[in-house]
Design a protein around this motif. Structure first.
Motif, PDB file in Angstrom:
ATOM      1  N   TRP A 206       0.834  -1.207   0.000  1.00  0.00           N
ATOM      2  CA  TRP A 206       0.000   0.000   0.000  1.00  0.00           C
ATOM      3  C   TRP A 206       0.873   1.264   0.000  1.00  0.00           C
ATOM      4  O   TRP A 206       0.645   2.188  -0.793  1.00  0.00           O
ATOM      5  N   LEU A 207       1.876   1.287   0.871  1.00  0.00           N
ATOM      6  CA  LEU A 207       2.762   2.454   0.913  1.00  0.00           C
ATOM      7  C   LEU A 207       3.542   2.598  -0.388  1.00  0.00           C
ATOM      8  O   LEU A 207       3.692   3.704  -0.921  1.00  0.00           O
ATOM      9  N   SER A 208       4.061   1.468  -0.898  1.00  0.00           N
ATOM     10  CA  SER A 208       4.838   1.511  -2.130  1.00  0.00           C
ATOM     11  C   SER A 208       3.979   1.995  -3.293  1.00  0.00           C
ATOM     12  O   SER A 208       4.447   2.781  -4.131  1.00  0.00           O
ATOM     13  N   ARG A 209       2.738   1.562  -3.338  1.00  0.00           N
ATOM     14  CA  ARG A 209       1.834   1.984  -4.414  1.00  0.00           C
ATOM     15  C   ARG A 209       1.608   3.493  -4.376  1.00  0.00           C
ATOM     16  O   ARG A 209       1.646   4.171  -5.399  1.00  0.00           O
ATOM     17  N   ARG A 210       1.384   4.037  -3.182  1.00  0.00           N
ATOM     18  CA  ARG A 210       1.156   5.480  -3.057  1.00  0.00           C
ATOM     19  C   ARG A 210       2.421   6.272  -3.406  1.00  0.00           C
ATOM     20  O   ARG A 210       2.364   7.296  -4.101  1.00  0.00           O
ATOM     21  N   VAL A 211       3.566   5.795  -2.914  1.00  0.00           N
ATOM     22  CA  VAL A 211       4.823   6.496  -3.200  1.00  0.00           C
ATOM     23  C   VAL A 211       5.143   6.431  -4.691  1.00  0.00           C
ATOM     24  O   VAL A 211       5.622   7.415  -5.280  1.00  0.00           O
ATOM     25  N   ASN A 212       4.881   5.286  -5.330  1.00  0.00           N
ATOM     26  CA  ASN A 212       5.162   5.158  -6.765  1.00  0.00           C
ATOM     27  C   ASN A 212       4.277   6.096  -7.584  1.00  0.00           C
ATOM     28  O   ASN A 212       4.727   6.665  -8.595  1.00  0.00           O
ATOM     29  N   ARG A 213       3.028   6.268  -7.174  1.00  0.00           N
ATOM     30  CA  ARG A 213       2.146   7.212  -7.870  1.00  0.00           C
ATOM     31  C   ARG A 213       2.704   8.627  -7.765  1.00  0.00           C
ATOM     32  O   ARG A 213       2.730   9.382  -8.741  1.00  0.00           O
ATOM     33  N   LEU A 214       3.162   8.979  -6.565  1.00  0.00           N
ATOM     34  CA  LEU A 214       3.740  10.308  -6.369  1.00  0.00           C
ATOM     35  C   LEU A 214       5.042  10.460  -7.149  1.00  0.00           C
ATOM     36  O   LEU A 214       5.317  11.519  -7.735  1.00  0.00           O
ATOM     37  N   ARG A 215       5.859   9.391  -7.181  1.00  0.00           N
ATOM     38  CA  ARG A 215       7.126   9.448  -7.925  1.00  0.00           C
ATOM     39  C   ARG A 215       6.869   9.644  -9.414  1.00  0.00           C
ATOM     40  O   ARG A 215       7.540  10.466 -10.070  1.00  0.00           O
ATOM     41  N   ARG A 216       5.918   8.878  -9.972  1.00  0.00           N
ATOM     42  CA  ARG A 216       5.622   9.021 -11.402  1.00  0.00           C
ATOM     43  C   ARG A 216       5.115  10.426 -11.724  1.00  0.00           C
ATOM     44  O   ARG A 216       5.440  10.999 -12.772  1.00  0.00           O
ATOM     45  N   TYR A 217       4.326  10.981 -10.825  1.00  0.00           N
ATOM     46  CA  TYR A 217       3.823  12.341 -11.028  1.00  0.00           C
ATOM     47  C   TYR A 217       4.972  13.348 -11.016  1.00  0.00           C
ATOM     48  O   TYR A 217       5.054  14.231 -11.886  1.00  0.00           O
ATOM     49  N   ALA A 218       5.890  13.207 -10.034  1.00  0.00           N
ATOM     50  CA  ALA A 218       7.035  14.122  -9.949  1.00  0.00           C
ATOM     51  C   ALA A 218       7.942  13.987 -11.180  1.00  0.00           C
ATOM     52  O   ALA A 218       8.452  14.983 -11.702  1.00  0.00           O
ATOM     53  N   GLU A 219       8.156  12.756 -11.662  1.00  0.00           N
ATOM     54  CA  GLU A 219       8.985  12.554 -12.846  1.00  0.00           C
ATOM     55  C   GLU A 219       8.343  13.179 -14.080  1.00  0.00           C
ATOM     56  O   GLU A 219       9.036  13.761 -14.932  1.00  0.00           O
ATOM     57  N   ALA A 220       7.024  13.056 -14.191  1.00  0.00           N
ATOM     58  CA  ALA A 220       6.331  13.655 -15.332  1.00  0.00           C
ATOM     59  C   ALA A 220       6.461  15.179 -15.296  1.00  0.00           C
ATOM     60  O   ALA A 220       6.660  15.821 -16.335  1.00  0.00           O
ATOM     61  N   VAL A 221       6.345  15.757 -14.098  1.00  0.00           N
ATOM     62  CA  VAL A 221       6.516  17.213 -13.963  1.00  0.00           C
ATOM     63  C   VAL A 221       7.928  17.613 -14.342  1.00  0.00           C
ATOM     64  O   VAL A 221       8.159  18.624 -15.030  1.00  0.00           O
ATOM     65  N   ALA A 222       8.918  16.818 -13.892  1.00  0.00           N
ATOM     66  CA  ALA A 222      10.310  17.123 -14.209  1.00  0.00           C
ATOM     67  C   ALA A 222      10.582  17.035 -15.711  1.00  0.00           C
ATOM     68  O   ALA A 222      11.478  17.721 -16.220  1.00  0.00           O
ATOM     69  N   ASN A 223       9.800  16.224 -16.440  1.00  0.00           N
ATOM     70  CA  ASN A 223       9.981  16.076 -17.887  1.00  0.00           C
ATOM     71  C   ASN A 223       9.125  17.057 -18.677  1.00  0.00           C
ATOM     72  O   ASN A 223       8.877  16.846 -19.878  1.00  0.00           O
ATOM     73  N   ASP A 224       8.634  18.119 -18.003  1.00  0.00           N
ATOM     74  CA  ASP A 224       7.829  19.174 -18.641  1.00  0.00           C
ATOM     75  C   ASP A 224       6.509  18.663 -19.183  1.00  0.00           C
ATOM     76  O   ASP A 224       5.932  19.250 -20.116  1.00  0.00           O
ATOM     77  N   GLU A 225       6.023  17.561 -18.628  1.00  0.00           N
ATOM     78  CA  GLU A 225       4.685  17.104 -18.986  1.00  0.00           C
ATOM     79  C   GLU A 225       3.658  17.807 -18.101  1.00  0.00           C
ATOM     80  O   GLU A 225       4.007  18.496 -17.152  1.00  0.00           O
ATOM     81  N   ARG A 226       2.397  17.630 -18.414  1.00  0.00           N
ATOM     82  CA  ARG A 226       1.329  18.258 -17.636  1.00  0.00           C
ATOM     83  C   ARG A 226       0.359  17.191 -17.134  1.00  0.00           C
ATOM     84  O   ARG A 226      -0.794  17.121 -17.569  1.00  0.00           O
ATOM     85  N   PRO A 227       0.826  16.327 -16.230  1.00  0.00           N
ATOM     86  CA  PRO A 227      -0.048  15.264 -15.723  1.00  0.00           C
ATOM     87  C   PRO A 227      -1.068  15.808 -14.725  1.00  0.00           C
ATOM     88  O   PRO A 227      -0.855  16.865 -14.111  1.00  0.00           O
ATOM     89  N   ALA A 228      -2.150  15.075 -14.592  1.00  0.00           N
ATOM     90  CA  ALA A 228      -3.139  15.436 -13.575  1.00  0.00           C
ATOM     91  C   ALA A 228      -2.588  15.078 -12.198  1.00  0.00           C
ATOM     92  O   ALA A 228      -1.940  14.037 -12.037  1.00  0.00           O
ATOM     93  N   PRO A 229      -2.808  15.920 -11.201  1.00  0.00           N
ATOM     94  CA  PRO A 229      -2.301  15.618  -9.847  1.00  0.00           C
ATOM     95  C   PRO A 229      -2.906  14.313  -9.327  1.00  0.00           C
ATOM     96  O   PRO A 229      -4.102  14.047  -9.540  1.00  0.00           O
ATOM     97  N   PRO A 230      -2.125  13.461  -8.688  1.00  0.00           N
ATOM     98  CA  PRO A 230      -2.664  12.199  -8.150  1.00  0.00           C
ATOM     99  C   PRO A 230      -3.618  12.471  -6.989  1.00  0.00           C
ATOM    100  O   PRO A 230      -3.417  13.403  -6.203  1.00  0.00           O
ATOM    101  N   ARG A 231      -4.646  11.674  -6.902  1.00  0.00           N
ATOM    102  CA  ARG A 231      -5.624  11.815  -5.826  1.00  0.00           C
ATOM    103  C   ARG A 231      -5.438  10.668  -4.833  1.00  0.00           C
ATOM    104  O   ARG A 231      -5.385   9.508  -5.227  1.00  0.00           O
ATOM    105  N   PHE A 232      -5.355  11.016  -3.569  1.00  0.00           N
ATOM    106  CA  PHE A 232      -5.179  10.023  -2.510  1.00  0.00           C
ATOM    107  C   PHE A 232      -6.333  10.117  -1.535  1.00  0.00           C
ATOM    108  O   PHE A 232      -6.750  11.234  -1.162  1.00  0.00           O
ATOM    109  N   ARG A 233      -6.840   8.958  -1.136  1.00  0.00           N
ATOM    110  CA  ARG A 233      -7.878   8.937  -0.111  1.00  0.00           C
ATOM    111  C   ARG A 233      -7.247   9.109   1.264  1.00  0.00           C
ATOM    112  O   ARG A 233      -6.111   8.706   1.489  1.00  0.00           O
ATOM    113  N   GLY A 234      -8.031   9.667   2.158  1.00  0.00           N
ATOM    114  CA  GLY A 234      -7.503   9.883   3.503  1.00  0.00           C
ATOM    115  C   GLY A 234      -6.606  11.105   3.521  1.00  0.00           C
ATOM    116  O   GLY A 234      -6.441  11.829   2.530  1.00  0.00           O
TER     117      GLY A 234
END
Length: 468
Positions: A206-234
């Protein structure tokens, strides 16, 4: 190794160590606890039988009546057929013997030791001394499974010690209870361990899944992409971090867009300004009327001022895009830089009749940015210096100071003079762009140093401190 795998390995390691210590402690205590429970029961039974035997005493001596002997023999031969929490008990394992005041066996439920001297055994020896008597003896010295635990109780008549009754419980009678306890501990402990491992694996996933979603989002931002912000419950730290990354992304995008617009605007304006200035200089040569000369001089002056402002804006944009300065640093002679600045500002220095005093100090810094910082500090000192005074430059250690004589900075402006586009009016001059000290402050930050401005009573001192 990924974060989830590290968490899982660390969790398994901690759980394994804790489980091993707990199970080792429990297994180490299982047998002693069962034996202690059995010993406590034997103590009660021995004292009960001691009172029964004492009731037949005569003239301070133990009397083994036929009725008592028959009762004890019948007790030894009983078949209880008891079901003790799933364990069948089909015979009496307790060994009973009675000794006189000298330790001689008067009665033995097995019928083998009557007449023998048991005074050397701890259960009899200690009890005859008025102490608690107990012992554990192996019938086969080489086999631990043949051990028998004996507990004794004193037999008293009118307060006098007249003998000892001992009850023995073989280890084989206790062993089934110990084995069952260890078996239950093994089964339920193993089950609990498996459940904990499963829960740990789910938590790590569960923790790894959430961190990986955040990592992919940060990498996409670093590559000048425009990804949608990840949504987390809780609501937890990972969600807070995702929101912080999103806010940082939006601020950086806004800042980058502004910097790009400023850069584009300055580049687009430089050519027209150069054309305007050139046209003004041509007109100034052609125009003969004094009134028109004022207009052409104003065109040349303002186009030059705008060109200088654009150069400062471009320099400021380049500085703000730098994350750090190049690693190369060298000993920069301040006197050489000051002489270069004097040559480029000769006419302005002569107009105000200013002198410059500088020592022979050096600073360890990146040469180009230090030159830009020093030139801006000197330009600021020149702008506010009173005519006929001296600008003093001093470099010592990792500190550079520039002093001038002139108006002091008002208290309300001391904390703001290094802000972009904030400037104070100089006597008899136009308001500046407000970028000079801002650039010096940015250069100081890139070096890991500080810039401070202080009033000296008759002027202002700018202090640039760089790390050694």
């Amino acid at each position: 190794m990924k974060l989830g795998q590290r968490l899982l390995v660390f969790y398994f390691l901690i759980l394994g160590l804790v489980g091993w210590f707990v199970l080792d402690l429990v297994f180490g205590q299982a047998k002693p606890l069962v034996r202690q429970s059995a010993e406590e029961t034997l103590v009660d039974a021995a004292n009960l039988l001691a009172e029964i035997v004492a009731s037949d005493a005569h003239n301070g001596q133990i009397v083994i009546t036929p009725a008592l002997r028959d009762a004890l023999n019948r007790y030894a031969g009983r078949t209880p057929d008891a079901d003790i929490w799933g364990l069948k008990k089909t015979r009496i394992h307790t060994h009973v013997y009675i000794t006189g005041p000298t330790g001689t066996v008067l009665f033995d439920s097995r019928g083998r030791d009557e007449g023998k001297d048991f005074s050397r055994w701890n259960d009899v020896h200690l009890t005859l001394q008025g102490r608690y008597g107990a012992r554990t003896t192996r019938t086969d010295p080489q086999d631990p499974a043949t051990s028998v635990m004996y507990v004794a109780a004193p037999i008293r008549d009118n307060g006098s010690l007249i003998g000892v009754i001992s009850l023995g419980k073989p280890g084989r009678a206790i062993a089934p209870f110990v084995e069952r306890a260890e078996r239950y501990l093994m089964v339920y402990g193993g089950l609990a361990l498996m459940i904990c491992l499963l829960l740990g694996g789910l938590l790590a996933w569960w923790l790894s899944r959430r961190v990986n979603r955040l990592r992919r989002y940060a990498e996409a931002v670093a590559n000048d992409e425009r990804p949608a912000p990840p949504r987390f419950r809780g609501h937890d730290e990972i969600k807070d971090l995702a929101e912080a990354v999103t806010a940082m992304r939006r601020r950086l995008e806004s800042r980058a867009q502004l910097e790009d617009n400023v850069t584009l605007l300055t580049h687009e304006m430089k050519s027209p300004l150069a054309a305007i200035r050139g046209a003004g200089e041509i007109l100034a040569d052609e125009v003969q009327e004094p009134a028109l000369h004022r207009f052409t001089d104003n065109v040349i002056h303002e186009s030059q001022r705008l060109s200088d402002l654009l150069d400062r804006l471009l320099a400021m944009a380049r500085l703000e895009k730098l994350e750090s300065l190049p690693a190369r640093k060298s000993a920069v002679s301040i006197a050489v830089l000051v002489q270069e600045w004097q040559r480029s500002r000769y006419s302005l220095l002569a107009e105000k009749n200013l002198e410059v005093s500088v020592n022979d100090g050096t600073l360890q810094a990146e040469a180009e940015t230090l030159k830009l910082a020093l030139f801006n500090l000197l330009d600021n000192a020149l702008r506010f210096a009173q005519p006929g005074t001296v600008i003093t430059v001093n470099a010592e250690g990792a500190t550079l100071t520039v002093d001038n004589t002139g108006p002091v900075i008002p208290d309300y402006a001391l904390e703001r003079v290094t802000e972009r586009f904030y400037s104070l009016p100089a006597p008899g001059q136009e308001k500046s762009s407000g970028l000079g000290l801002a650039m010096v402050n940015e250069i100081a930050s890139l070096h890991g140093g500080t810039l401070t401005l202080d009033n000296t009573g008759n002027g202002v001192r700018a202090t640039l401190v760089l790390p050694e």
